[in-house]
Design a protein around this motif. Structure first.
Motif, PDB file in Angstrom:
ATOM      1  N   LEU A 145       2.787   2.411  -2.163  1.00 57.41           N
ATOM      2  CA  LEU A 145       3.115   2.552  -0.737  1.00 57.41           C
ATOM      3  C   LEU A 145       2.488   3.811  -0.158  1.00 57.41           C
ATOM      4  O   LEU A 145       1.906   3.796   0.934  1.00 57.41           O
ATOM      5  CB  LEU A 145       4.636   2.593  -0.542  1.00 57.41           C
ATOM      6  N   VAL A 146       2.609   4.915  -0.895  1.00 56.29           N
ATOM      7  CA  VAL A 146       2.054   6.196  -0.442  1.00 56.29           C
ATOM      8  C   VAL A 146       0.529   6.190  -0.519  1.00 56.29           C
ATOM      9  O   VAL A 146      -0.167   6.599   0.426  1.00 56.29           O
ATOM     10  CB  VAL A 146       2.634   7.354  -1.284  1.00 56.29           C
ATOM     11  N   GLY A 147       0.010   5.736  -1.637  1.00 60.82           N
ATOM     12  CA  GLY A 147      -1.437   5.755  -1.829  1.00 60.82           C
ATOM     13  C   GLY A 147      -2.188   4.917  -0.812  1.00 60.82           C
ATOM     14  O   GLY A 147      -3.290   5.281  -0.382  1.00 60.82           O
ATOM     15  N   ILE A 148      -1.580   3.798  -0.416  1.00 67.46           N
ATOM     16  CA  ILE A 148      -2.216   2.919   0.569  1.00 67.46           C
ATOM     17  C   ILE A 148      -2.021   3.458   1.983  1.00 67.46           C
ATOM     18  O   ILE A 148      -2.973   3.567   2.761  1.00 67.46           O
ATOM     19  CB  ILE A 148      -1.656   1.486   0.445  1.00 67.46           C
ATOM     20  N   SER A 149      -0.788   3.807   2.331  1.00 62.76           N
ATOM     21  CA  SER A 149      -0.489   4.218   3.713  1.00 62.76           C
ATOM     22  C   SER A 149      -1.149   5.532   4.094  1.00 62.76           C
ATOM     23  O   SER A 149      -1.577   5.720   5.237  1.00 62.76           O
ATOM     24  CB  SER A 149       1.025   4.323   3.917  1.00 62.76           C
ATOM     25  N   LYS A 150      -1.264   6.447   3.142  1.00 61.03           N
ATOM     26  CA  LYS A 150      -1.872   7.746   3.430  1.00 61.03           C
ATOM     27  C   LYS A 150      -3.393   7.744   3.204  1.00 61.03           C
ATOM     28  O   LYS A 150      -4.050   8.770   3.374  1.00 61.03           O
ATOM     29  CB  LYS A 150      -1.214   8.834   2.565  1.00 61.03           C
ATOM     30  N   GLY A 151      -3.920   6.613   2.812  1.00 61.61           N
ATOM     31  CA  GLY A 151      -5.366   6.499   2.629  1.00 61.61           C
ATOM     32  C   GLY A 151      -5.896   7.176   1.386  1.00 61.61           C
ATOM     33  O   GLY A 151      -7.112   7.353   1.244  1.00 61.61           O
ATOM     34  N   ILE A 152      -5.027   7.543   0.464  1.00 61.89           N
ATOM     35  CA  ILE A 152      -5.451   8.269  -0.736  1.00 61.89           C
ATOM     36  C   ILE A 152      -6.316   7.387  -1.628  1.00 61.89           C
ATOM     37  O   ILE A 152      -7.399   7.793  -2.082  1.00 61.89           O
ATOM     38  CB  ILE A 152      -4.227   8.791  -1.512  1.00 61.89           C
ATOM     39  N   ILE A 153      -5.854   6.172  -1.891  1.00 55.22           N
ATOM     40  CA  ILE A 153      -6.594   5.280  -2.786  1.00 55.22           C
ATOM     41  C   ILE A 153      -7.924   4.878  -2.162  1.00 55.22           C
ATOM     42  O   ILE A 153      -8.968   4.877  -2.827  1.00 55.22           O
ATOM     43  CB  ILE A 153      -5.744   4.049  -3.151  1.00 55.22           C
TER      44      ILE A 153
ATOM     45  N   ALA B 120      11.134  10.271   1.741  1.00 52.84           N
ATOM     46  CA  ALA B 120      11.906   9.171   2.315  1.00 52.84           C
ATOM     47  C   ALA B 120      11.262   8.637   3.591  1.00 52.84           C
ATOM     48  O   ALA B 120      11.157   7.420   3.785  1.00 52.84           O
ATOM     49  CB  ALA B 120      13.337   9.632   2.595  1.00 52.84           C
ATOM     50  N   SER B 121      10.814   9.532   4.468  1.00 51.49           N
ATOM     51  CA  SER B 121      10.253   9.086   5.749  1.00 51.49           C
ATOM     52  C   SER B 121       8.929   8.353   5.551  1.00 51.49           C
ATOM     53  O   SER B 121       8.653   7.354   6.222  1.00 51.49           O
ATOM     54  CB  SER B 121      10.068  10.282   6.691  1.00 51.49           C
ATOM     55  N   THR B 122       8.106   8.831   4.613  1.00 51.40           N
ATOM     56  CA  THR B 122       6.815   8.171   4.354  1.00 51.40           C
ATOM     57  C   THR B 122       7.021   6.779   3.782  1.00 51.40           C
ATOM     58  O   THR B 122       6.409   5.801   4.234  1.00 51.40           O
ATOM     59  CB  THR B 122       5.967   9.013   3.389  1.00 51.40           C
ATOM     60  N   ILE B 123       7.894   6.668   2.786  1.00 52.33           N
ATOM     61  CA  ILE B 123       8.168   5.360   2.173  1.00 52.33           C
ATOM     62  C   ILE B 123       8.810   4.434   3.183  1.00 52.33           C
ATOM     63  O   ILE B 123       8.452   3.248   3.292  1.00 52.33           O
ATOM     64  CB  ILE B 123       9.063   5.529   0.934  1.00 52.33           C
ATOM     65  N   ASN B 124       9.740   4.942   3.955  1.00 53.58           N
ATOM     66  CA  ASN B 124      10.448   4.111   4.927  1.00 53.58           C
ATOM     67  C   ASN B 124       9.517   3.574   5.998  1.00 53.58           C
ATOM     68  O   ASN B 124       9.686   2.445   6.477  1.00 53.58           O
ATOM     69  CB  ASN B 124      11.587   4.905   5.561  1.00 53.58           C
ATOM     70  N   ALA B 125       8.534   4.376   6.389  1.00 47.31           N
ATOM     71  CA  ALA B 125       7.574   3.920   7.397  1.00 47.31           C
ATOM     72  C   ALA B 125       6.786   2.714   6.884  1.00 47.31           C
ATOM     73  O   ALA B 125       6.525   1.752   7.621  1.00 47.31           O
ATOM     74  CB  ALA B 125       6.636   5.051   7.772  1.00 47.31           C
ATOM     75  N   VAL B 126       6.420   2.743   5.596  1.00 51.60           N
ATOM     76  CA  VAL B 126       5.690   1.617   5.014  1.00 51.60           C
ATOM     77  C   VAL B 126       6.594   0.401   4.890  1.00 51.60           C
ATOM     78  O   VAL B 126       6.186  -0.732   5.185  1.00 51.60           O
ATOM     79  CB  VAL B 126       5.115   1.991   3.636  1.00 51.60           C
ATOM     80  N   LEU B 127       7.833   0.619   4.462  1.00 48.46           N
ATOM     81  CA  LEU B 127       8.772  -0.495   4.333  1.00 48.46           C
ATOM     82  C   LEU B 127       9.037  -1.155   5.685  1.00 48.46           C
ATOM     83  O   LEU B 127       9.210  -2.373   5.771  1.00 48.46           O
ATOM     84  CB  LEU B 127      10.085  -0.015   3.710  1.00 48.46           C
ATOM     85  N   LYS B 128       9.032  -0.364   6.736  1.00 52.85           N
ATOM     86  CA  LYS B 128       9.199  -0.925   8.081  1.00 52.85           C
ATOM     87  C   LYS B 128       8.045  -1.853   8.414  1.00 52.85           C
ATOM     88  O   LYS B 128       8.231  -2.950   8.955  1.00 52.85           O
ATOM     89  CB  LYS B 128       9.295   0.194   9.109  1.00 52.85           C
ATOM     90  N   ASP B 129       6.838  -1.431   8.067  1.00 49.66           N
ATOM     91  CA  ASP B 129       5.658  -2.250   8.353  1.00 49.66           C
ATOM     92  C   ASP B 129       5.615  -3.503   7.495  1.00 49.66           C
ATOM     93  O   ASP B 129       5.206  -4.572   7.960  1.00 49.66           O
ATOM     94  CB  ASP B 129       4.381  -1.433   8.112  1.00 49.66           C
ATOM     95  N   THR B 130       6.011  -3.390   6.240  1.00 48.74           N
ATOM     96  CA  THR B 130       5.882  -4.522   5.321  1.00 48.74           C
ATOM     97  C   THR B 130       7.097  -5.433   5.299  1.00 48.74           C
ATOM     98  O   THR B 130       6.974  -6.625   5.025  1.00 48.74           O
ATOM     99  CB  THR B 130       5.617  -4.023   3.893  1.00 48.74           C
TER     100      THR B 130
END
Length: 382
Positions: A85-93, A301-311
């Motif tokens: 979730l983090v790696g994709i949403s933050k563009g890291i991967i 929590a906020s970063t993960i939650n933002a992705v969960l909201k989208d998905t």
């Protein structure tokens, strides 16, 4: 002595030809030439055969490898898949993949992700360990490699308040995310140790219905399920949103409370053809795990939650995500030492067969990226 006429005297410089021998020298010469030519041809043919045999015995040239044009990555919309979730949403991967395009696909449970991986619909995926083990066993070690860990902990059996012990589960209806998935295997294995028989078709002393996680929550809220063995955040949702209680925390079943929930695997053929792409994926994965372990609880929590909201359509309540994150450890170590027990749990559950899983790990690229050694516990390369 009578004089012999000059015409009758033998000529010492002339070859004497006897009747009947006129063609013998010619035939002999032709025969010698024919034998010589045949010998030359035979030697040439032998050399050609020897050359062909030599070439056939030479090792085939190593296949050329290059970065893939695209990497198709699978993951679940679960807190236990936070590195994805983090790696994709933050563009890291995507950053670490460079010119390789990143495409993603969301799954609900492991067996579906494995099916997609084996069909070539995805190249790598975040997944629970048991479907990876099952695929490895079924393919005789040809399908997948485990290349890193992602998360440990974060799975519980949540039940109705009136259920107080294993003895209360006889005749009850429970759920798991999918038949043969990691939580499904854990549930069936645990019930077996409590003396209950369960079958993949749902029959037995306790009924197990593999059910999509969101549907499990609704069924539990409606009183149509007595409990479920689920990963986070669904275990926390059943507790905090549906009034359930924890009957079994899976960490209590493992030595030191350590068990792997999510790992990163790759299709073996893809890895052989594109090792640099796999290494780039691992670099992004390691960076994502490091971010999770260095971020403040609020940032995480906020970063993960933002992705969960989208998905998933909406974010988790603050108390749900806080509880879920407290139950999970994010780590690149797949805890290889637990895999023989995981395999045996699958055998006990009837979802896999006894097998040799040596070779299931390839942690060489992970160790190169991290600069330290994560052990494969004798089950592969590290």
């Amino acid at each position: 002595m009578a004089n012999t006429p000059e015409s009758q005297k033998p000529d010492s410089g002339t070859i004497r030809i006897v009747a009947g021998e006129t063609n013998k020298p010619k035939r002999r010469r032709a025969l010698e030439i024919g034998l010589a030519v045949g010998l030359v041809l035979l030697i040439g043919a032998g050399a050609a055969v020897a050359s062909a045999v030599s070439r056939s015995n030479e090792a085939a040239p190593a296949p050329t490898t290059s970065p893939a044009a695209e990497l198709k990555l699978g993951y679940f919309s679960n807190v236990t898949h936070a590195p994805a979730l983090v790696g994709i949403s933050k563009g890291i991967i995507a950053k670490d993949l460079g010119d390789t395009k990143l495409s993603t696909q969301i799954f609900n449970a492991g067996p579906a992700a494995i099916e997609a991986l084996n069909a070539g619909a995805i190249d790598a995926t975040y997944i629970g360990p048991n479907p990876a083990i099952n695929s490895f066993v079924k393919s005789n070690g040809e399908s997948v490699s485990i290349i890193a860990g992602a998360a440990a902990g974060g799975a519980q059996l949540v039940v109705k308040p009136g259920i107080n012990s294993a003895a209360d589960l006889k005749g009850k209806v429970l759920a798991s995310p999918q038949l043969g998935g990691t939580q499904d295997v854990a549930l069936r294995s645990w019930l077996g140790h409590q003396g209950y028989k369960t079958n993949p078709d749902g029959s037995g002393d306790v009924t197990i219905n593999p059910t999509e996680n969101a549907q499990t929550l609704k069924l539990f809220q409606d009183g149509k399920l007595d409990g479920a063995w689920l990963p986070e955040p669904w275990a926390s949702r059943l507790v905090l949103e549906a009034g359930g209680k924890v009957l079994v925390d899976e960490k209590d079943l493992w030595d030191k409370g350590e068990f792997t929930t999510t790992i990163l695997i790759v299709n073996k053929k893809f890895a052989a053809e594109h090792p640099e792409t796999v290494k780039a994926l691992l670099k992004g994965h390691v960076e994502s795990v490091n971010w999770l372990n260095s971020a403040t609880p609020e940032e995480k929590a906020s970063t993960i939650n933002a992705v969960l909201k989208d998905t998933a359509g909406k974010p988790l309540p603050a108390n749900v995500i806080d509880r879920a994150l407290k139950n999970i450890t994010f780590t690149t170590d797949p805890l290889a030492g637990t895999y023989k027990k995981l395999l045996q749990d699958g055998v006990d559950a009837g979802t896999t067969k006894a097998a040799d899983i040596n070779g299931i790990f390839d942690l060489r690229a992970l160790n190169e990226v991290e600069g330290k050694k994560t052990s494969a516990a004798g089950l592969g390369q590290d």
